[in-house]
Scaffold this active site. Structure first.
Site, PDB file in Angstrom:
ATOM      1  N   PRO A 231      29.358   4.090  -2.091  1.00  0.00           N
ATOM      2  CA  PRO A 231      29.534   2.679  -2.442  1.00  0.00           C
ATOM      3  C   PRO A 231      30.840   2.421  -3.169  1.00  0.00           C
ATOM      4  O   PRO A 231      31.102   3.000  -4.203  1.00  0.00           O
ATOM      5  CB  PRO A 231      28.345   2.410  -3.369  1.00  0.00           C
ATOM      6  CG  PRO A 231      27.406   3.547  -3.177  1.00  0.00           C
ATOM      7  CD  PRO A 231      28.246   4.706  -2.774  1.00  0.00           C
ATOM      8  N   GLU A 232      31.654   1.584  -2.600  1.00  0.00           N
ATOM      9  CA  GLU A 232      32.784   1.031  -3.337  1.00  0.00           C
ATOM     10  C   GLU A 232      32.485  -0.447  -3.522  1.00  0.00           C
ATOM     11  O   GLU A 232      31.398  -0.899  -3.211  1.00  0.00           O
ATOM     12  CB  GLU A 232      34.105   1.262  -2.576  1.00  0.00           C
ATOM     13  CG  GLU A 232      34.456   2.759  -2.536  1.00  0.00           C
ATOM     14  CD  GLU A 232      35.946   3.018  -2.457  1.00  0.00           C
ATOM     15  OE1 GLU A 232      36.703   2.309  -3.144  1.00  0.00           O
ATOM     16  OE2 GLU A 232      36.355   3.917  -1.727  1.00  0.00           O
TER      17      GLU A 232
END
Length: 271
Positions: A2-3
């Site tokens: 996850p960014e």
DNA sequence: CTTTACGCCTGACGGC
DNA sequence: TGCCGTCAGGCGTAAA
């Protein structure tokens, strides 16, 4: 992993099912995340109504009248909506039961994520108070970045990945944005001109916006609030493409380590 | 002050 | 086939 776009995608996905509804039960199967899940969490949220949900950097803030639930997905975490009674799988560490039917499930194999409670102003919380501006706001602009870069000996890639300078630019999007801006990632931050920073700021915003539109990047096991993968990985221009042909000039994509992180760039397109 | 190295953790992968 | 070493990564923290 996850960014920012993945976190944004998650927030947008779960928000309609959370805001205005009441947490009816909390199930913690594994409290050993990056920091232990506080035992008092149940008293803070069960029987309480969610009033809002926002993203700050890569943190998810679920607001109650009594405080905020803080969730970070680390690098392998996900939140997905399912139904109460759905059997849990390995690494499904936390269940937030919502109303009488729905369930928000926190899954995180590597346990780099966290689930914490914040009393008082979230902006003053230790994990949030030193964060720089959001990349998609006007506070993050070329003049600001230029000022932050003065007297910095570090590589420009490290500058844009420093959360005190700007939040939400992780390793994937740092390489991608620098490619789009035509800037070599190893260039010292202090030697880059304002016009180049203008291009870099635009490239960061464009890259993040495009990734949000695509539902985030899925390299391994990221899933959004609906359990679906993102598709931005198909649009990556340099990340994990070492030795492959540049999509613009056909020359071989280079890879080197900057700041202990794999960094990808095109020696022809980026100067 | 800035910069760097480390550790947390599991899963994937390559070599043997 | 299995085992084992290595790598990946966000990011706080300690150390330089």
């Amino acid at each position: 992993m996850p960014e920012l776009p993945e976190v944004e995608t998650t927030v947008r996905g779960i928000s309609p099912y959370l805001v205005g509804n009441t947490i009816t039960n909390l199930v913690v199967r594994e409290p050993r995340l990056r920091w232990p899940i506080p035992e008092s969490l149940v008293d803070h949220i069960v029987g309480r109504q969610v009033t809002n949900i926002i993203r700050r950097a890569k943190y998810i803030l679920i607001e109650f009248e009594s405080g905020h639930l803080l969730i970070h997905l680390g690098m392998s975490g996900s939140l997905r909506l399912t139904s109460i009674g759905e059997s849990s799988k390995f690494h499904d560490h936390v269940d937030f039961e919502i109303g009488t039917e729905r369930l928000l499930r926190f899954h995180d194999p590597r346990r780099f994520g966290c689930v914490l409670w914040i009393d008082g102003d979230p902006a003053e919380f230790r994990l949030l108070k030193n964060l720089g501006p959001e990349p998609l706001t006007d506070d993050f602009n070329a003049n600001y970045l230029y000022k932050m870069s003065r007297n910095r000996k570090t590589a420009v890639k490290n500058l844009i990945m420093d959360s005190r300078v700007v939040v939400g630019v992780g390793n994937i999007y740092a390489s991608e944005a620098l490619f789009r801006a035509g800037i070599r990632p190893g260039t010292r931050a202090s030697r880059i001109s304002t016009p180049k920073y203008h291009r870099l700021v635009s490239a960061i915003k464009d890259t993040l916006n495009a990734a949000i539109t695509s539902g985030g990047t899925t390299l391994r096991d990221f899933v959004n609030g609906y359990g679906m993968p993102g598709y931005f990985s198909q649009e990556l221009l340099v990340y994990e493409r070492a030795g492959k042909a540049c999509r613009v000039c056909q020359n071989s994509i280079s890879k080197r380590v900057i700041g202990q992180r794999s960094t990808y760039y095109c020696r022809t397109c980026q100067k």
